[in-house]
Motif scaffolding. Structure first.
Motif, PDB file in Angstrom:
ATOM      1  N   GLU A  15      10.072   1.773   1.426  1.00  0.00           N
ATOM      2  CA  GLU A  15       8.991   0.890   1.875  1.00  0.00           C
ATOM      3  C   GLU A  15       7.680   1.217   1.146  1.00  0.00           C
ATOM      4  O   GLU A  15       6.957   0.311   0.720  1.00  0.00           O
ATOM      5  CB  GLU A  15       8.803   1.042   3.390  1.00  0.00           C
ATOM      6  N   LEU A  16       7.394   2.494   0.978  1.00  0.00           N
ATOM      7  CA  LEU A  16       6.172   2.890   0.270  1.00  0.00           C
ATOM      8  C   LEU A  16       6.242   2.496  -1.206  1.00  0.00           C
ATOM      9  O   LEU A  16       5.234   2.059  -1.781  1.00  0.00           O
ATOM     10  CB  LEU A  16       5.945   4.398   0.402  1.00  0.00           C
ATOM     11  N   LYS A  17       7.403   2.610  -1.817  1.00  0.00           N
ATOM     12  CA  LYS A  17       7.544   2.197  -3.217  1.00  0.00           C
ATOM     13  C   LYS A  17       7.332   0.699  -3.361  1.00  0.00           C
ATOM     14  O   LYS A  17       6.718   0.242  -4.336  1.00  0.00           O
ATOM     15  CB  LYS A  17       8.913   2.609  -3.759  1.00  0.00           C
ATOM     16  N   PHE A  18       7.816  -0.078  -2.402  1.00  0.00           N
ATOM     17  CA  PHE A  18       7.595  -1.522  -2.399  1.00  0.00           C
ATOM     18  C   PHE A  18       6.105  -1.831  -2.263  1.00  0.00           C
ATOM     19  O   PHE A  18       5.569  -2.692  -2.975  1.00  0.00           O
ATOM     20  CB  PHE A  18       8.391  -2.169  -1.257  1.00  0.00           C
ATOM     21  N   ASP A  19       5.424  -1.110  -1.362  1.00  0.00           N
ATOM     22  CA  ASP A  19       3.980  -1.292  -1.181  1.00  0.00           C
ATOM     23  C   ASP A  19       3.221  -0.966  -2.468  1.00  0.00           C
ATOM     24  O   ASP A  19       2.280  -1.672  -2.839  1.00  0.00           O
ATOM     25  CB  ASP A  19       3.460  -0.410  -0.042  1.00  0.00           C
ATOM     26  N   ILE A  20       3.626   0.103  -3.151  1.00  0.00           N
ATOM     27  CA  ILE A  20       2.964   0.487  -4.404  1.00  0.00           C
ATOM     28  C   ILE A  20       3.158  -0.593  -5.462  1.00  0.00           C
ATOM     29  O   ILE A  20       2.234  -0.918  -6.208  1.00  0.00           O
ATOM     30  CB  ILE A  20       3.463   1.859  -4.889  1.00  0.00           C
ATOM     31  N   ILE A  80      -3.113   3.297  -3.651  1.00  0.00           N
ATOM     32  CA  ILE A  80      -1.949   3.686  -4.459  1.00  0.00           C
ATOM     33  C   ILE A  80      -1.799   5.200  -4.476  1.00  0.00           C
ATOM     34  O   ILE A  80      -0.703   5.736  -4.278  1.00  0.00           O
ATOM     35  CB  ILE A  80      -2.055   3.119  -5.890  1.00  0.00           C
ATOM     36  N   ILE A  81      -2.901   5.904  -4.683  1.00  0.00           N
ATOM     37  CA  ILE A  81      -2.862   7.375  -4.707  1.00  0.00           C
ATOM     38  C   ILE A  81      -2.391   7.915  -3.360  1.00  0.00           C
ATOM     39  O   ILE A  81      -1.571   8.836  -3.301  1.00  0.00           O
ATOM     40  CB  ILE A  81      -4.242   7.940  -5.097  1.00  0.00           C
ATOM     41  N   SER A  82      -2.881   7.335  -2.277  1.00  0.00           N
ATOM     42  CA  SER A  82      -2.491   7.779  -0.940  1.00  0.00           C
ATOM     43  C   SER A  82      -0.997   7.566  -0.706  1.00  0.00           C
ATOM     44  O   SER A  82      -0.303   8.451  -0.191  1.00  0.00           O
ATOM     45  CB  SER A  82      -3.303   7.013   0.107  1.00  0.00           C
ATOM     46  N   LYS A  83      -0.496   6.407  -1.095  1.00  0.00           N
ATOM     47  CA  LYS A  83       0.926   6.118  -0.894  1.00  0.00           C
ATOM     48  C   LYS A  83       1.805   6.995  -1.788  1.00  0.00           C
ATOM     49  O   LYS A  83       2.886   7.416  -1.377  1.00  0.00           O
ATOM     50  CB  LYS A  83       1.201   4.639  -1.122  1.00  0.00           C
ATOM     51  N   ASN A 114       3.524  -3.785  -4.949  1.00  0.00           N
ATOM     52  CA  ASN A 114       2.615  -4.886  -4.603  1.00  0.00           C
ATOM     53  C   ASN A 114       1.163  -4.540  -4.921  1.00  0.00           C
ATOM     54  O   ASN A 114       0.403  -5.386  -5.396  1.00  0.00           O
ATOM     55  CB  ASN A 114       2.760  -5.257  -3.127  1.00  0.00           C
ATOM     56  N   LEU A 115       0.777  -3.296  -4.660  1.00  0.00           N
ATOM     57  CA  LEU A 115      -0.589  -2.879  -4.969  1.00  0.00           C
ATOM     58  C   LEU A 115      -0.842  -2.878  -6.479  1.00  0.00           C
ATOM     59  O   LEU A 115      -1.945  -3.209  -6.920  1.00  0.00           O
ATOM     60  CB  LEU A 115      -0.871  -1.494  -4.380  1.00  0.00           C
TER      61      LEU A 115
END
Length: 120
Positions: free
Chosen positions: A85-90, A33-36, A92-93
Motif C-alpha cells: 500500500e505504501l509503495k502504491f502511495d509513493i 514521499i520521504i516519510s512513506k 501516486n505521489l
C-alpha cells in the motif's frame, strides 16, 4: 499591439502565484514521499525480524493500550500488505510530483517569456 501595463502586471502576478503554490506543494509531496519511504524501511526491517521467528513463537501487537496475541502468519501478511500500500502511495505521489514540477517549470518559462517580449 501591446498589452497594457496593468493587465501585464496582473498576468505576471497570477503566474507567479501559481509557481509559488506549485513549489510549496512540491515540498509537501517530497516530504510525504520521504516519510512513506521511511515507513517502508521500518516495515521491511520488521518483516525480516518476524521471518526469523519460528512459527510457534507468540507475537503480540499493540491495540490501543493493550496487546493482543496475533499468529506470526497474520503479522507477516499485514506487513506485506502495508508495504504494498505504501509503495502504491509513493507511485501516486511521484506522479503528482512530476505534474507539479512541470507546472512550476512552465510558470517560470511563461514569466521569462513575458519579460523577454516586453509585454508585446
Amino acid at each position: 499591439m501591446s498589452i497594457p501595463n496593468e493587465a501585464l502586471q496582473k498576468l505576471v502576478q497570477e503566474i507567479e502565484t501559481q509557481a509559488i503554490n506549485a513549489q510549496r506543494e512540491i515540498n509537501v509531496v517530497k516530504a510525504a514521499i520521504i516519510s512513506k519511504q521511511r515507513d517502508i524501511r521500518m516495515l521491511e526491517l520488521t518483516s525480516t525480524e518476524v521471518k526469523q521467528l519460528s512459527h510457534d513463537t507468540k507475537v503480540y501487537e499493540g491495540v490501543g493500550k493493550m496487546f493482543m496475541y496475533t499468529p506470526v502468519n497474520n503479522v507477516q501478511t499485514r506487513l506485506v500488505s502495508e508495504t504494498a500500500e505504501l509503495k502504491f502511495d509513493i507511485a501516486n505521489l511521484n506522479k503528482k510530483l512530476h505534474y507539479l514540477e512541470t507546472t512550476h517549470k512552465n510558470s517560470r518559462e511563461h514569466i521569462d517569456q513575458i519579460f523577454k517580449s516586453g509585454g508585446r
